[in-house]
Every structure is written in C-alpha cells, then in structure tokens.
Design a protein around this motif. Structure first.
Motif, PDB file in Angstrom:
ATOM      1  N   MET A 272       0.840  -1.169   0.000  1.00  0.00           N
ATOM      2  CA  MET A 272       0.000   0.000   0.000  1.00  0.00           C
ATOM      3  C   MET A 272       0.887   1.234   0.000  1.00  0.00           C
ATOM      4  SD  MET A 272      -2.795   1.316   2.865  1.00  0.00           S
ATOM      5  CE  MET A 272      -3.195  -0.341   3.279  1.00  0.00           C
ATOM      6  N   ALA A 273       0.653   2.150  -0.903  1.00  0.00           N
ATOM      7  CA  ALA A 273       1.415   3.393  -0.982  1.00  0.00           C
ATOM      8  C   ALA A 273       1.011   4.314   0.166  1.00  0.00           C
ATOM      9  CB  ALA A 273       1.162   4.072  -2.315  1.00  0.00           C
ATOM     10  N   GLU A 274       1.994   4.947   0.776  1.00  0.00           N
ATOM     11  CA  GLU A 274       1.739   5.874   1.887  1.00  0.00           C
ATOM     12  C   GLU A 274       1.969   7.314   1.436  1.00  0.00           C
ATOM     13  OE1 GLU A 274       0.570   5.251   4.985  1.00  0.00           O
ATOM     14  OE2 GLU A 274       0.345   3.163   4.397  1.00  0.00           O
ATOM     15  N   PRO A 275       0.938   8.172   1.506  1.00  0.00           N
ATOM     16  CA  PRO A 275       1.112   9.581   1.120  1.00  0.00           C
ATOM     17  C   PRO A 275       2.130  10.282   2.017  1.00  0.00           C
ATOM     18  CG  PRO A 275      -1.214   9.025   1.350  1.00  0.00           C
ATOM     19  CD  PRO A 275      -0.431   7.868   1.894  1.00  0.00           C
ATOM     20  N   GLN A 276       2.911  11.170   1.418  1.00  0.00           N
ATOM     21  CA  GLN A 276       3.912  11.958   2.129  1.00  0.00           C
ATOM     22  C   GLN A 276       3.892  13.376   1.572  1.00  0.00           C
ATOM     23  OE1 GLN A 276       7.822  10.041   2.339  1.00  0.00           O
ATOM     24  NE2 GLN A 276       6.863   8.209   1.479  1.00  0.00           N
ATOM     25  N   ALA A 277       4.470  14.303   2.298  1.00  0.00           N
ATOM     26  CA  ALA A 277       4.598  15.679   1.810  1.00  0.00           C
ATOM     27  C   ALA A 277       5.979  15.839   1.188  1.00  0.00           C
ATOM     28  CB  ALA A 277       4.430  16.662   2.955  1.00  0.00           C
ATOM     29  N   PHE A 278       6.013  16.311  -0.047  1.00  0.00           N
ATOM     30  CA  PHE A 278       7.272  16.555  -0.742  1.00  0.00           C
ATOM     31  C   PHE A 278       7.306  18.009  -1.191  1.00  0.00           C
ATOM     32  CE2 PHE A 278       6.276  12.064  -1.581  1.00  0.00           C
ATOM     33  CZ  PHE A 278       7.419  11.449  -1.098  1.00  0.00           C
ATOM     34  N   PRO A 279       8.264  18.792  -0.715  1.00  0.00           N
ATOM     35  CA  PRO A 279       8.366  20.178  -1.188  1.00  0.00           C
ATOM     36  C   PRO A 279       8.835  20.198  -2.635  1.00  0.00           C
ATOM     37  CG  PRO A 279      10.219  19.646   0.215  1.00  0.00           C
ATOM     38  CD  PRO A 279       9.309  18.442   0.243  1.00  0.00           C
ATOM     39  N   PRO A 280       8.641  21.325  -3.298  1.00  0.00           N
ATOM     40  CA  PRO A 280       9.149  21.419  -4.673  1.00  0.00           C
ATOM     41  C   PRO A 280      10.671  21.234  -4.671  1.00  0.00           C
ATOM     42  CG  PRO A 280       7.782  23.325  -4.131  1.00  0.00           C
ATOM     43  CD  PRO A 280       7.988  22.554  -2.867  1.00  0.00           C
ATOM     44  N   PRO A 281      11.211  20.558  -5.684  1.00  0.00           N
ATOM     45  CA  PRO A 281      12.662  20.401  -5.754  1.00  0.00           C
ATOM     46  C   PRO A 281      13.341  21.752  -6.015  1.00  0.00           C
ATOM     47  CG  PRO A 281      11.602  19.424  -7.682  1.00  0.00           C
ATOM     48  CD  PRO A 281      10.511  19.881  -6.772  1.00  0.00           C
ATOM     49  N   PRO A 282      14.622  21.860  -5.688  1.00  0.00           N
ATOM     50  CA  PRO A 282      15.327  23.143  -5.815  1.00  0.00           C
ATOM     51  C   PRO A 282      15.202  23.790  -7.199  1.00  0.00           C
ATOM     52  CG  PRO A 282      16.693  21.577  -4.630  1.00  0.00           C
ATOM     53  CD  PRO A 282      15.479  20.818  -5.116  1.00  0.00           C
ATOM     54  N   GLU A 283      15.263  22.976  -8.271  1.00  0.00           N
ATOM     55  CA  GLU A 283      15.179  23.584  -9.610  1.00  0.00           C
ATOM     56  C   GLU A 283      13.791  24.180  -9.877  1.00  0.00           C
ATOM     57  OE1 GLU A 283      14.382  19.131 -10.163  1.00  0.00           O
ATOM     58  OE2 GLU A 283      15.783  20.337  -8.993  1.00  0.00           O
ATOM     59  N   VAL A 284      12.744  23.601  -9.274  1.00  0.00           N
ATOM     60  CA  VAL A 284      11.392  24.165  -9.428  1.00  0.00           C
ATOM     61  C   VAL A 284      11.277  25.445  -8.604  1.00  0.00           C
ATOM     62  CG1 VAL A 284       8.936  23.772  -9.004  1.00  0.00           C
ATOM     63  CG2 VAL A 284      10.339  21.959 -10.020  1.00  0.00           C
ATOM     64  N   ILE A 285      11.828  25.441  -7.402  1.00  0.00           N
ATOM     65  CA  ILE A 285      11.809  26.655  -6.575  1.00  0.00           C
ATOM     66  C   ILE A 285      12.538  27.786  -7.295  1.00  0.00           C
ATOM     67  CG2 ILE A 285      12.679  27.686  -4.432  1.00  0.00           C
ATOM     68  CD1 ILE A 285      12.025  25.003  -3.053  1.00  0.00           C
ATOM     69  N   ALA A 286      13.683  27.488  -7.886  1.00  0.00           N
ATOM     70  CA  ALA A 286      14.433  28.509  -8.632  1.00  0.00           C
ATOM     71  C   ALA A 286      13.599  29.041  -9.798  1.00  0.00           C
ATOM     72  CB  ALA A 286      15.757  27.935  -9.127  1.00  0.00           C
ATOM     73  N   ALA A 287      12.927  28.161 -10.529  1.00  0.00           N
ATOM     74  CA  ALA A 287      12.094  28.597 -11.657  1.00  0.00           C
ATOM     75  C   ALA A 287      10.896  29.398 -11.160  1.00  0.00           C
ATOM     76  CB  ALA A 287      11.639  27.390 -12.472  1.00  0.00           C
TER      77      ALA A 287
ATOM     78  N   ALA B  29     -10.084   0.660  -0.639  1.00  0.00           N
ATOM     79  CA  ALA B  29      -9.316  -0.214  -1.520  1.00  0.00           C
ATOM     80  C   ALA B  29      -9.524   0.207  -2.965  1.00  0.00           C
ATOM     81  CB  ALA B  29      -9.739  -1.669  -1.342  1.00  0.00           C
ATOM     82  N   CYS B  30      -8.535  -0.056  -3.793  1.00  0.00           N
ATOM     83  CA  CYS B  30      -8.616   0.227  -5.224  1.00  0.00           C
ATOM     84  C   CYS B  30      -9.765  -0.579  -5.822  1.00  0.00           C
ATOM     85  CB  CYS B  30      -7.290  -0.143  -5.899  1.00  0.00           C
ATOM     86  SG  CYS B  30      -7.341  -0.037  -7.708  1.00  0.00           S
ATOM     87  N   GLN B  31     -10.584   0.085  -6.615  1.00  0.00           N
ATOM     88  CA  GLN B  31     -11.724  -0.600  -7.230  1.00  0.00           C
ATOM     89  C   GLN B  31     -11.304  -1.627  -8.272  1.00  0.00           C
ATOM     90  OE1 GLN B  31     -14.166   2.336  -9.170  1.00  0.00           O
ATOM     91  NE2 GLN B  31     -12.686   2.711 -10.788  1.00  0.00           N
ATOM     92  N   SER B  32     -10.073  -1.527  -8.750  1.00  0.00           N
ATOM     93  CA  SER B  32      -9.607  -2.432  -9.796  1.00  0.00           C
ATOM     94  C   SER B  32      -8.843  -3.639  -9.242  1.00  0.00           C
ATOM     95  CB  SER B  32      -8.737  -1.667 -10.790  1.00  0.00           C
ATOM     96  OG  SER B  32      -8.267  -2.509 -11.808  1.00  0.00           O
ATOM     97  N   CYS B  33      -7.837  -3.370  -8.411  1.00  0.00           N
ATOM     98  CA  CYS B  33      -6.972  -4.471  -7.957  1.00  0.00           C
ATOM     99  C   CYS B  33      -7.141  -4.832  -6.487  1.00  0.00           C
ATOM    100  CB  CYS B  33      -5.512  -4.156  -8.252  1.00  0.00           C
ATOM    101  SG  CYS B  33      -4.814  -2.867  -7.195  1.00  0.00           S
ATOM    102  N   GLY B  34      -7.870  -4.006  -5.728  1.00  0.00           N
ATOM    103  CA  GLY B  34      -8.103  -4.301  -4.319  1.00  0.00           C
ATOM    104  C   GLY B  34      -7.014  -3.857  -3.366  1.00  0.00           C
ATOM    105  N   THR B  35      -5.949  -3.224  -3.868  1.00  0.00           N
ATOM    106  CA  THR B  35      -4.887  -2.722  -2.991  1.00  0.00           C
ATOM    107  C   THR B  35      -5.480  -1.697  -2.024  1.00  0.00           C
ATOM    108  OG1 THR B  35      -3.189  -3.070  -4.667  1.00  0.00           O
ATOM    109  CG2 THR B  35      -2.685  -1.468  -2.930  1.00  0.00           C
TER     110      THR B  35
END
Length: 176
Positions: A1-16, A159-165
């Motif tokens: 099962m995938a676990e949601p996490q918080a990811f900040p924008p990477p440095p190159e996106v922040i620079a842009a 659960a996922c409607q397709s695979c049940g995960t």
C-alpha cells in the motif's frame, strides 16, 4: 500500500518559481486544525471561509492572537467544522476553513465567544485591515485516489476498485 507523504518542490522548481513575475516565496508557519468532521476530505465541504488580516502594530497582532486562541479551542468541537489552514504570507495572515455547510459556519460565527472577539476586533482596532468571506461550494469533481495499477478510485474508499490494494486516506488516518 502506498503511503502519502509531503514533498516540497525540488530546488530547480523553486528557482524557476522565483523567476516568475509577482510570485513570492518566503519562510512561513503553517497551522492546521481538524474539527469534528476532520475525517472527511475537502470534497465533503459545502462552504469555504477565507479570512485575511494585516497588522501595523505588534501589540495589535498580539491581542488578535490572544483573542483567537479560545476560538481555536472552540473550533475543535464546532459541528460541521472540517479543517482550517492558516499561514502568514509576507505582510498578511490568511485563513482557509472548510465547513460541511454555510449554516454550520454561520452558527459558529454567531456563538457568544466569536461575537465577543469580533466586537473586540472592531472596538480596539487590532488590525490594519480585515477581510472575511464565506462561499457556498457549488461543485467539485470529488477526490480521487490513484493506484499503482493505473486505476482511479473515487473517495471515500478503502481499496482500489480495480486491484483491491488498500488505500490510505490521510484524513481518516489522522483519526486512527
């Protein structure tokens, strides 16, 4: 099962982002608060409240925060309150709150504690400016979970409607 996490924008996106006209980046503090309906996602909101304040005196800001504290405590049990996010940005403070219905938000605003804080705001001029707006949500496409198998499942789901995960819902997770 995938676990949601918080990811900040990477440095190159922040620079842009920093190169985009009128886009501002700065350090901040984010305050979030779940209410009695905090196990619901944003798709359950029927109303959205936006508050914005500016201050020109530190003592005014201090009085505001002292008055806001008991209101935050009251929000913890306010019927229909889903969650709020507040954050300072440059020279203002913004609050976004999700409510089940406009009536729930209005009932909270009519509470004796909230009315007293509002009277004090205007009588003591804590703020340089103040804005409050309440909107009824007219439509949304609902929240969708994306599975590694490629399927999309509408919330609420466990659960996922397709695979049940199994699906991790961050809002229900907070209540577990």
């Amino acid at each position: 099962m995938a676990e949601p996490q918080a990811f900040p924008p990477p440095p190159e996106v922040i620079a842009a982002m920093a190169a985009i006209p009128r886009l501002q980046l700065g350090p901040t503090i984010l305050v979030t608060q779940d209410g009695p309906a905090g196990d619901l996602g944003p798709e359950a909101a029927g109303a959205i409240l936006i508050l914005e304040a500016t201050f020109d005196r530190e003592e005014g800001a201090h009085e505001f925060w002292q008055a806001a504290l008991p209101l935050m405590e009251q929000l913890a049990d306010a019927p229909g309150f889903i969650r709020r996010y507040s954050f300072p940005t440059n020279r203002s403070i913004t609050l976004l709150a999700l409510w089940r219905t406009v009536e729930d938000a209005q009932r909270y605003a009519a509470s004796p504690a909230h009315r007293a804080a509002s009277r004090a705001l205007f009588s003591r001029s804590w703020q340089h400016s103040h804005f409050a707006g309440l909107w009824e949500l007219r439509s949304n496409h609902g929240r969708v979970f994306f599975c590694e198998c490629g399927a999309a499942t509408k919330a609420p789901a466990t659960a996922c409607q397709s695979c049940g995960t199994g699906i991790t819902d961050i809002y229900r997770l907070a209540r577990a």
